[in-house]
Design a protein around this motif. Sequence first.
Motif, PDB file in Angstrom:
ATOM      1  N   ARG A  99      42.344 -17.463  74.430  1.00 23.54           N
ATOM      2  CA  ARG A  99      42.103 -17.798  75.840  1.00 23.54           C
ATOM      3  C   ARG A  99      40.686 -18.334  76.045  1.00 23.54           C
ATOM      4  NH1 ARG A  99      45.141 -13.093  76.347  1.00 23.54           N
ATOM      5  NH2 ARG A  99      43.295 -11.810  76.769  1.00 23.54           N
ATOM      6  N   VAL A 100      39.702 -17.722  75.385  1.00 29.27           N
ATOM      7  CA  VAL A 100      38.320 -18.198  75.487  1.00 29.27           C
ATOM      8  C   VAL A 100      38.219 -19.616  74.922  1.00 29.27           C
ATOM      9  CG1 VAL A 100      35.942 -17.844  74.678  1.00 29.27           C
ATOM     10  CG2 VAL A 100      37.304 -15.886  75.429  1.00 29.27           C
ATOM     11  N   VAL A 101      38.828 -19.830  73.766  1.00 29.71           N
ATOM     12  CA  VAL A 101      38.813 -21.149  73.136  1.00 29.71           C
ATOM     13  C   VAL A 101      39.493 -22.180  74.037  1.00 29.71           C
ATOM     14  CG1 VAL A 101      39.782 -22.466  71.193  1.00 29.71           C
ATOM     15  CG2 VAL A 101      38.560 -20.322  70.771  1.00 29.71           C
ATOM     16  N   ALA A 102      40.583 -21.809  74.672  1.00 30.05           N
ATOM     17  CA  ALA A 102      41.285 -22.729  75.574  1.00 30.05           C
ATOM     18  C   ALA A 102      40.392 -23.136  76.752  1.00 30.05           C
ATOM     19  CB  ALA A 102      42.578 -22.101  76.075  1.00 30.05           C
ATOM     20  N   ARG A 103      39.643 -22.177  77.308  1.00 33.59           N
ATOM     21  CA  ARG A 103      38.718 -22.508  78.420  1.00 33.59           C
ATOM     22  C   ARG A 103      37.631 -23.460  77.944  1.00 33.59           C
ATOM     23  NH1 ARG A 103      39.057 -16.883  79.489  1.00 33.59           N
ATOM     24  NH2 ARG A 103      36.939 -16.556  78.703  1.00 33.59           N
ATOM     25  N   LEU A 104      37.071 -23.191  76.766  1.00 33.25           N
ATOM     26  CA  LEU A 104      36.026 -24.055  76.234  1.00 33.25           C
ATOM     27  C   LEU A 104      36.564 -25.445  75.911  1.00 33.25           C
ATOM     28  CD1 LEU A 104      34.212 -21.471  73.946  1.00 33.25           C
ATOM     29  CD2 LEU A 104      33.295 -22.509  76.037  1.00 33.25           C
ATOM     30  N   GLU A 105      37.790 -25.503  75.422  1.00 34.79           N
ATOM     31  CA  GLU A 105      38.414 -26.792  75.134  1.00 34.79           C
ATOM     32  C   GLU A 105      38.631 -27.574  76.429  1.00 34.79           C
ATOM     33  OE1 GLU A 105      41.867 -28.436  72.204  1.00 34.79           O
ATOM     34  OE2 GLU A 105      42.448 -26.793  73.557  1.00 34.79           O
ATOM     35  N   LYS A 106      39.108 -26.896  77.461  1.00 38.29           N
ATOM     36  CA  LYS A 106      39.326 -27.535  78.766  1.00 38.29           C
ATOM     37  C   LYS A 106      38.030 -28.126  79.308  1.00 38.29           C
ATOM     38  CE  LYS A 106      40.935 -26.569  83.403  1.00 38.29           C
ATOM     39  NZ  LYS A 106      40.428 -25.698  84.437  1.00 38.29           N
ATOM     40  N   ASP A 107      36.911 -27.443  79.064  1.00 40.43           N
ATOM     41  CA  ASP A 107      35.603 -27.912  79.517  1.00 40.43           C
ATOM     42  C   ASP A 107      34.977 -28.946  78.575  1.00 40.43           C
ATOM     43  OD1 ASP A 107      35.816 -26.259  81.708  1.00 40.43           O
ATOM     44  OD2 ASP A 107      34.528 -24.686  80.867  1.00 40.43           O
ATOM     45  N   GLY A 108      35.677 -29.293  77.487  1.00 36.37           N
ATOM     46  CA  GLY A 108      35.181 -30.301  76.556  1.00 36.37           C
ATOM     47  C   GLY A 108      34.111 -29.807  75.605  1.00 36.37           C
ATOM     48  N   LEU A 109      33.982 -28.482  75.456  1.00 36.25           N
ATOM     49  CA  LEU A 109      32.934 -27.929  74.607  1.00 36.25           C
ATOM     50  C   LEU A 109      33.381 -27.693  73.167  1.00 36.25           C
ATOM     51  CD1 LEU A 109      31.372 -25.461  77.196  1.00 36.25           C
ATOM     52  CD2 LEU A 109      30.771 -27.845  76.723  1.00 36.25           C
ATOM     53  N   LEU A 110      34.674 -27.731  72.942  1.00 44.57           N
ATOM     54  CA  LEU A 110      35.208 -27.664  71.585  1.00 44.57           C
ATOM     55  C   LEU A 110      36.598 -28.278  71.574  1.00 44.57           C
ATOM     56  CD1 LEU A 110      37.505 -25.238  71.521  1.00 44.57           C
ATOM     57  CD2 LEU A 110      35.538 -23.777  71.250  1.00 44.57           C
ATOM     58  N   CYS A 111      37.128 -28.434  70.384  1.00 41.65           N
ATOM     59  CA  CYS A 111      38.503 -28.902  70.247  1.00 41.65           C
ATOM     60  C   CYS A 111      39.209 -28.010  69.228  1.00 41.65           C
ATOM     61  CB  CYS A 111      38.557 -30.363  69.813  1.00 41.65           C
ATOM     62  SG  CYS A 111      37.861 -30.663  68.174  1.00 41.65           S
ATOM     63  N   ARG A 112      40.522 -28.005  69.319  1.00 43.55           N
ATOM     64  CA  ARG A 112      41.337 -27.256  68.359  1.00 43.55           C
ATOM     65  C   ARG A 112      42.090 -28.250  67.490  1.00 43.55           C
ATOM     66  NH1 ARG A 112      44.356 -22.930  72.198  1.00 43.55           N
ATOM     67  NH2 ARG A 112      44.143 -24.597  73.691  1.00 43.55           N
ATOM     68  N   THR A 113      42.173 -27.925  66.215  1.00 44.96           N
ATOM     69  CA  THR A 113      42.939 -28.744  65.280  1.00 44.96           C
ATOM     70  C   THR A 113      43.810 -27.836  64.427  1.00 44.96           C
ATOM     71  OG1 THR A 113      41.180 -28.696  63.607  1.00 44.96           O
ATOM     72  CG2 THR A 113      41.152 -30.544  65.150  1.00 44.96           C
ATOM     73  N   MET A 114      44.889 -28.382  63.941  1.00 41.39           N
ATOM     74  CA  MET A 114      45.802 -27.624  63.074  1.00 41.39           C
ATOM     75  C   MET A 114      45.276 -27.630  61.648  1.00 41.39           C
ATOM     76  SD  MET A 114      48.066 -26.663  65.216  1.00 41.39           S
ATOM     77  CE  MET A 114      49.283 -25.946  64.135  1.00 41.39           C
ATOM     78  N   CYS A 115      45.535 -26.561  60.951  1.00 38.63           N
ATOM     79  CA  CYS A 115      45.182 -26.444  59.543  1.00 38.63           C
ATOM     80  C   CYS A 115      46.165 -27.273  58.718  1.00 38.63           C
ATOM     81  CB  CYS A 115      45.231 -24.973  59.130  1.00 38.63           C
ATOM     82  SG  CYS A 115      44.930 -24.692  57.381  1.00 38.63           S
ATOM     83  N   ASP A 116      45.654 -28.119  57.845  1.00 43.54           N
ATOM     84  CA  ASP A 116      46.517 -28.968  57.015  1.00 43.54           C
ATOM     85  C   ASP A 116      47.351 -28.157  56.034  1.00 43.54           C
ATOM     86  OD1 ASP A 116      45.526 -31.246  58.237  1.00 43.54           O
ATOM     87  OD2 ASP A 116      43.971 -31.538  56.713  1.00 43.54           O
ATOM     88  N   MET A 117      46.782 -27.064  55.514  1.00 41.96           N
ATOM     89  CA  MET A 117      47.447 -26.276  54.484  1.00 41.96           C
ATOM     90  C   MET A 117      48.430 -25.263  55.063  1.00 41.96           C
ATOM     91  SD  MET A 117      46.002 -27.627  51.935  1.00 41.96           S
ATOM     92  CE  MET A 117      45.846 -26.698  50.436  1.00 41.96           C
ATOM     93  N   ASP A 118      48.174 -24.821  56.286  1.00 52.50           N
ATOM     94  CA  ASP A 118      48.989 -23.779  56.904  1.00 52.50           C
ATOM     95  C   ASP A 118      49.182 -24.158  58.366  1.00 52.50           C
ATOM     96  OD1 ASP A 118      50.130 -21.523  57.997  1.00 52.50           O
ATOM     97  OD2 ASP A 118      48.497 -20.167  57.465  1.00 52.50           O
ATOM     98  N   ARG A 119      50.342 -24.668  58.705  1.00 54.85           N
ATOM     99  CA  ARG A 119      50.593 -25.174  60.055  1.00 54.85           C
ATOM    100  C   ARG A 119      50.482 -24.088  61.124  1.00 54.85           C
ATOM    101  NH1 ARG A 119      49.514 -29.880  61.027  1.00 54.85           N
ATOM    102  NH2 ARG A 119      51.019 -30.080  62.670  1.00 54.85           N
TER     103      ARG A 119
END
Length: 127
Positions: free
Chosen positions: A70-90
């Motif tokens: 939830r914290v990461v989602a708020r920061l992502e919404k504010d443009g302060l970080l992004c989330r990416t999927m792991c290539d080795m483990d979806r």
Amino acid sequence: MSDDPTVQAWRRLLAQHAAATCALDRELGDLHGLSVSEFEVLERLVEAPEKLRIQELASEIHLSQSATTRVVARLEKDGLLCRTMCDMDRRGVYACISDDGRARYAEARPTQRRVLGEQLDGAPAAV
């Protein structure tokens, strides 16, 4: 009041933690638009040699994985970080700090260090 020194020490620790957390939340929120948890996520990402998995972040900031998400989602919404999927483990999701996240962290860091110094040492900390 308990006469057990261990219980007394525990209660002092809890009170100090609560006072520091409240002061940090107030100052970081008012001056930088960040909660303590959001600041901690940004700091861990700045300090990390690479991106971090959400479960690694959760462990480092002492929140559950769902609370960290939830914290990461708020920061992502504010443009302060992004989330990416792991290539080795979806199932794995990484958090990566953005340039805006680095800038917000750099602005907030002196405030966090000052408040910690005031709360823990009784004097402003050197930044």
